[in-house]
Design a protein around this motif. Structure first.
Motif, PDB file in Angstrom:
ATOM      1  N   CYS A 109       0.847  -1.199   0.000  1.00 33.09           N
ATOM      2  CA  CYS A 109       0.000   0.000   0.000  1.00 33.09           C
ATOM      3  C   CYS A 109       0.878   1.243   0.000  1.00 33.09           C
ATOM      4  CB  CYS A 109      -0.921   0.005   1.222  1.00 33.09           C
ATOM      5  SG  CYS A 109      -2.176   1.292   1.142  1.00 33.09           S
ATOM      6  N   VAL A 110       0.652   2.123  -0.965  1.00 34.56           N
ATOM      7  CA  VAL A 110       1.419   3.359  -1.093  1.00 34.56           C
ATOM      8  C   VAL A 110       0.611   4.487  -0.458  1.00 34.56           C
ATOM      9  CG1 VAL A 110       2.557   4.949  -2.672  1.00 34.56           C
ATOM     10  CG2 VAL A 110       2.453   2.503  -3.225  1.00 34.56           C
ATOM     11  N   VAL A 111       1.179   5.095   0.579  1.00 37.74           N
ATOM     12  CA  VAL A 111       0.494   6.155   1.323  1.00 37.74           C
ATOM     13  C   VAL A 111       1.353   7.421   1.292  1.00 37.74           C
ATOM     14  CG1 VAL A 111      -0.599   4.424   2.818  1.00 37.74           C
ATOM     15  CG2 VAL A 111       1.532   5.518   3.555  1.00 37.74           C
ATOM     16  N   ASP A 112       0.907   8.454   2.002  1.00 43.58           N
ATOM     17  CA  ASP A 112       1.675   9.689   2.090  1.00 43.58           C
ATOM     18  C   ASP A 112       1.703  10.157   3.544  1.00 43.58           C
ATOM     19  OD1 ASP A 112      -0.601  11.560   2.622  1.00 43.58           O
ATOM     20  OD2 ASP A 112      -1.223  10.978   0.602  1.00 43.58           O
ATOM     21  N   PRO A 113       2.426  11.235   3.857  1.00 43.64           N
ATOM     22  CA  PRO A 113       2.583  11.644   5.259  1.00 43.64           C
ATOM     23  C   PRO A 113       1.283  12.014   5.975  1.00 43.64           C
ATOM     24  CG  PRO A 113       4.311  12.621   3.928  1.00 43.64           C
ATOM     25  CD  PRO A 113       3.343  11.987   2.975  1.00 43.64           C
ATOM     26  N   ARG A 114       0.204  12.268   5.242  1.00 44.34           N
ATOM     27  CA  ARG A 114      -1.066  12.563   5.912  1.00 44.34           C
ATOM     28  C   ARG A 114      -1.690  11.312   6.529  1.00 44.34           C
ATOM     29  NH1 ARG A 114      -4.553  15.205   1.274  1.00 44.34           N
ATOM     30  NH2 ARG A 114      -3.797  13.274   0.331  1.00 44.34           N
ATOM     31  N   THR A 115      -1.290  10.141   6.074  1.00 44.03           N
ATOM     32  CA  THR A 115      -1.814   8.904   6.638  1.00 44.03           C
ATOM     33  C   THR A 115      -1.298   8.755   8.063  1.00 44.03           C
ATOM     34  OG1 THR A 115      -1.730   7.933   4.432  1.00 44.03           O
ATOM     35  CG2 THR A 115      -2.001   6.418   6.273  1.00 44.03           C
ATOM     36  N   THR A 116      -2.218   8.528   8.996  1.00 46.16           N
ATOM     37  CA  THR A 116      -1.828   8.509  10.399  1.00 46.16           C
ATOM     38  C   THR A 116      -0.981   7.279  10.721  1.00 46.16           C
ATOM     39  OG1 THR A 116      -3.779   7.292  11.163  1.00 46.16           O
ATOM     40  CG2 THR A 116      -3.974   9.689  10.989  1.00 46.16           C
ATOM     41  N   ALA A 117      -0.166   7.418  11.769  1.00 51.22           N
ATOM     42  CA  ALA A 117       0.673   6.302  12.211  1.00 51.22           C
ATOM     43  C   ALA A 117      -0.190   5.106  12.608  1.00 51.22           C
ATOM     44  CB  ALA A 117       1.548   6.746  13.384  1.00 51.22           C
ATOM     45  N   GLN A 118      -1.365   5.375  13.167  1.00 48.34           N
ATOM     46  CA  GLN A 118      -2.241   4.278  13.556  1.00 48.34           C
ATOM     47  C   GLN A 118      -2.742   3.515  12.338  1.00 48.34           C
ATOM     48  OE1 GLN A 118      -5.734   5.368  15.822  1.00 48.34           O
ATOM     49  NE2 GLN A 118      -5.999   3.295  16.599  1.00 48.34           N
ATOM     50  N   ASN A 119      -3.102   4.240  11.284  1.00 45.22           N
ATOM     51  CA  ASN A 119      -3.571   3.568  10.066  1.00 45.22           C
ATOM     52  C   ASN A 119      -2.495   2.668   9.466  1.00 45.22           C
ATOM     53  OD1 ASN A 119      -6.108   4.647  10.186  1.00 45.22           O
ATOM     54  ND2 ASN A 119      -5.811   6.144   8.561  1.00 45.22           N
ATOM     55  N   GLU A 234     -11.223  27.723  -7.203  1.00 42.23           N
ATOM     56  CA  GLU A 234     -11.243  29.174  -7.331  1.00 42.23           C
ATOM     57  C   GLU A 234      -9.903  29.730  -6.853  1.00 42.23           C
ATOM     58  OE1 GLU A 234     -13.657  30.947  -8.665  1.00 42.23           O
ATOM     59  OE2 GLU A 234     -14.967  29.209  -8.963  1.00 42.23           O
ATOM     60  N   PRO A 235      -9.530  30.933  -7.302  1.00 46.80           N
ATOM     61  CA  PRO A 235      -8.229  31.493  -6.898  1.00 46.80           C
ATOM     62  C   PRO A 235      -8.019  31.520  -5.390  1.00 46.80           C
ATOM     63  CG  PRO A 235      -9.141  32.773  -8.698  1.00 46.80           C
ATOM     64  CD  PRO A 235     -10.206  31.778  -8.311  1.00 46.80           C
ATOM     65  N   TRP A 236      -9.075  31.823  -4.621  1.00 44.47           N
ATOM     66  CA  TRP A 236      -8.927  31.899  -3.170  1.00 44.47           C
ATOM     67  C   TRP A 236      -8.684  30.532  -2.539  1.00 44.47           C
ATOM     68  CZ3 TRP A 236     -12.198  29.192   0.031  1.00 44.47           C
ATOM     69  CH2 TRP A 236     -13.404  28.734  -0.528  1.00 44.47           C
ATOM     70  N   GLU A 237      -9.026  29.443  -3.244  1.00 47.19           N
ATOM     71  CA  GLU A 237      -8.845  28.095  -2.711  1.00 47.19           C
ATOM     72  C   GLU A 237      -7.408  27.605  -2.810  1.00 47.19           C
ATOM     73  OE1 GLU A 237     -11.828  25.027  -3.658  1.00 47.19           O
ATOM     74  OE2 GLU A 237     -12.757  26.528  -4.974  1.00 47.19           O
ATOM     75  N   ARG A 238      -6.654  28.173  -3.715  1.00 44.78           N
ATOM     76  CA  ARG A 238      -5.357  27.586  -4.047  1.00 44.78           C
ATOM     77  C   ARG A 238      -4.353  27.665  -2.911  1.00 44.78           C
ATOM     78  NH1 ARG A 238      -5.813  30.289  -9.977  1.00 44.78           N
ATOM     79  NH2 ARG A 238      -7.342  28.805 -10.788  1.00 44.78           N
ATOM     80  N   ALA A 239      -4.574  28.579  -1.984  1.00 51.92           N
ATOM     81  CA  ALA A 239      -3.661  28.685  -0.843  1.00 51.92           C
ATOM     82  C   ALA A 239      -3.998  27.679   0.247  1.00 51.92           C
ATOM     83  CB  ALA A 239      -3.713  30.099  -0.268  1.00 51.92           C
ATOM     84  N   HIS A 240      -5.132  27.001   0.105  1.00 51.44           N
ATOM     85  CA  HIS A 240      -5.577  26.046   1.135  1.00 51.44           C
ATOM     86  C   HIS A 240      -4.951  24.681   0.874  1.00 51.44           C
ATOM     87  CE1 HIS A 240      -8.247  24.344   4.188  1.00 51.44           C
ATOM     88  NE2 HIS A 240      -8.445  23.322   3.367  1.00 51.44           N
ATOM     89  N   ARG A 241      -4.083  24.239   1.774  1.00 48.58           N
ATOM     90  CA  ARG A 241      -3.430  22.939   1.631  1.00 48.58           C
ATOM     91  C   ARG A 241      -4.150  21.928   2.527  1.00 48.58           C
ATOM     92  NH1 ARG A 241       1.216  21.376  -0.690  1.00 48.58           N
ATOM     93  NH2 ARG A 241       1.960  23.506  -0.999  1.00 48.58           N
ATOM     94  N   ARG A 242      -4.707  20.901   1.918  1.00 46.46           N
ATOM     95  CA  ARG A 242      -5.503  19.921   2.669  1.00 46.46           C
ATOM     96  C   ARG A 242      -4.605  18.993   3.488  1.00 46.46           C
ATOM     97  NH1 ARG A 242      -7.526  16.396  -0.614  1.00 46.46           N
ATOM     98  NH2 ARG A 242      -6.420  17.063  -2.480  1.00 46.46           N
ATOM     99  N   THR A 243      -4.971  18.813   4.748  1.00 48.46           N
ATOM    100  CA  THR A 243      -4.209  17.907   5.608  1.00 48.46           C
ATOM    101  C   THR A 243      -5.069  16.774   6.152  1.00 48.46           C
ATOM    102  OG1 THR A 243      -4.633  19.308   7.541  1.00 48.46           O
ATOM    103  CG2 THR A 243      -2.588  19.698   6.338  1.00 48.46           C
ATOM    104  N   ILE A 244      -6.386  16.872   6.022  1.00 45.25           N
ATOM    105  CA  ILE A 244      -7.283  15.825   6.519  1.00 45.25           C
ATOM    106  C   ILE A 244      -7.690  14.942   5.349  1.00 45.25           C
ATOM    107  CG2 ILE A 244      -9.518  15.341   7.598  1.00 45.25           C
ATOM    108  CD1 ILE A 244      -9.203  17.929   9.162  1.00 45.25           C
ATOM    109  N   PRO A 245      -7.287  13.668   5.360  1.00 46.70           N
ATOM    110  CA  PRO A 245      -7.588  12.776   4.230  1.00 46.70           C
ATOM    111  C   PRO A 245      -9.036  12.307   4.260  1.00 46.70           C
ATOM    112  CG  PRO A 245      -6.456  11.555   5.945  1.00 46.70           C
ATOM    113  CD  PRO A 245      -6.493  12.999   6.405  1.00 46.70           C
ATOM    114  N   GLY A 246      -9.460  11.692   3.151  1.00 47.64           N
ATOM    115  CA  GLY A 246     -10.780  11.062   3.120  1.00 47.64           C
ATOM    116  C   GLY A 246     -11.759  11.682   2.151  1.00 47.64           C
TER     117      GLY A 246
END
Length: 350
Positions: A109-119, A234-246
């Motif tokens: 399974c290939v994950v990224d740093p947002r995947t929790t240690a518990q998962n 939208e332009p205002w969204e581009r600065a928002h970096r998502r950290t909560i997966p799902g």
């Protein structure tokens, strides 16, 4: 149907489960519960489809079961021989780890740093190998990097198979059953179905069932701010970096079809946190980030929902895998530079 693993052990599929239920047979038939404290029914009625009660803890159990069992029946996977390779932010990885362990398949399974240690710990407990990738240099997103690593593994691992949850029709087909269960509990279906959009498997499967059955249910897809699923941000969204997966995605999923959703609502990570914590305070339901997104969208919908409407909120998973993030005051203060919602303030008398 029964297939044989390479060691000669029988692996049962389908009909045997009706006589001798196993853990995989418990996937689905999750409860539908009223959220009368959070949404007083004198205005509109809200029920929650609680997918945490699947054995792997999330709605992704349905998709994993559908994709893996179809691949075995089609001869694409051979128990005891094949290796499943997939990209996941967490829940599908756990669901696949459970199914692959049951059917004697290897899993990377290939994950990224947002995947929790518990998962990742749960996946490894089932016997999966977990690889963590960083952001794609070209886009700054994780998903393209995860998919690139999957493709590389397919070229190097013998007997490797990629279910490809982003394009696999059996991901979506699994959720015909999800919507059927809702309609069995609420004959005729609800007026509105609120669900989080990621791979869009749940969205497509439920919407297809609604269309096939001629139901009047309107589908509200809950997406993440900054996601590209339903069009460029939208332009205002581009600065928002998502950290909560799902929910949300950096790539438009191939499963997506036009007009599956009647309405799209976008929410921020902070909206997810607030939704999760209000759900816990009011209803004593410990839910994951995408569930908080759906709750937040429903709270905003009070402005346009007609009185007396019946709504179903699909809650994809539980919150026990988010104790170090969404339910950690220190994490919330660090991530959002503000104090977390006060449970005593959110809680009301029953």
């Amino acid at each position: 149907m029964t297939v044989l693993a390479s060691d000669g052990a029988a692996v049962a599929l389908g009909a045997t489960r009706s006589r001798d239920p196993d853990i995989v047979a418990t996937i689905g038939s999750t409860p539908l519960v009223a959220l009368d404290r959070l949404f007083p029914p004198d205005r509109f009625q809200v029920y929650a489809k609680c997918e945490r009660f699947n054995p792997g803890g999330s709605i992704k159990d349905r998709a994993a079961k559908s994709m893996i069992e179809h691949a075995i029946k089609a001869g694409k996977l051979v128990p005891g021989v094949s290796t499943v390779v997939e990209s996941s932010s967490g829940n599908l990885g756990i669901a696949l780890a459970q199914l692959c362990n049951f059917y004697r398949l290897d899993l990377i399974c290939v994950v990224d740093p947002r995947t929790t240690a518990q998962n990742t710990a749960i996946m490894r407990a089932y016997g999966a190998k977990v690889e963590v990738v960083d952001r794609d240099p070209a886009t700054g997103e994780y998903l393209p990097a995860r998919i690139a690593r999957v493709r590389a593994l397919l070229d190097s691992v013998p007997d490797a198979y990629w279910p490809n949850q982003y394009a696999n029709e059996y991901n979506a087909r699994a959720h015909h059953h999800t919507m059927r269960e809702i309609c069995e509990a609420l004959p005729g279906g609800p007026d509105y179905l609120f669900l989080a959009a990621g791979t869009t498997g749940t969205l497509r499967g439920c919407a297809e069932y609604i269309q096939e059955q001629g139901l009047a249910t309107r589908v509200v897809a809950v997406d993440a701010v900054g996601s590209v699923i339903f069009g460029p941000p939208e332009p205002w969204e581009r600065a928002h970096r998502r950290t909560i997966p799902g929910h949300g995605a950096a790539v438009v999923p191939p499963l997506l079809r036009p007009h599956l959703a009647d309405r799209v609502v976008k929410v921020t990570d902070l909206d997810c946190v607030r939704g999760c914590r209000r759900l816990l305070a009011q209803e004593s339901i410990l839910a994951g980030g995408s569930s908080g997104a759906v709750i937040s969208a429903l709270e905003g919908a009070a402005e346009w929902l007609e009185p007396g409407a019946t709504c179903v909120a699909v809650l994809p998973d539980g919150g026990d895998r988010y104790l170090d993030t969404i339910y950690s005051d220190a994490w919330v203060e660090t991530r959002f530079q503000e104090s977390p919602p006060d449970p005593d303030h959110e809680r009301s008398e029953p």
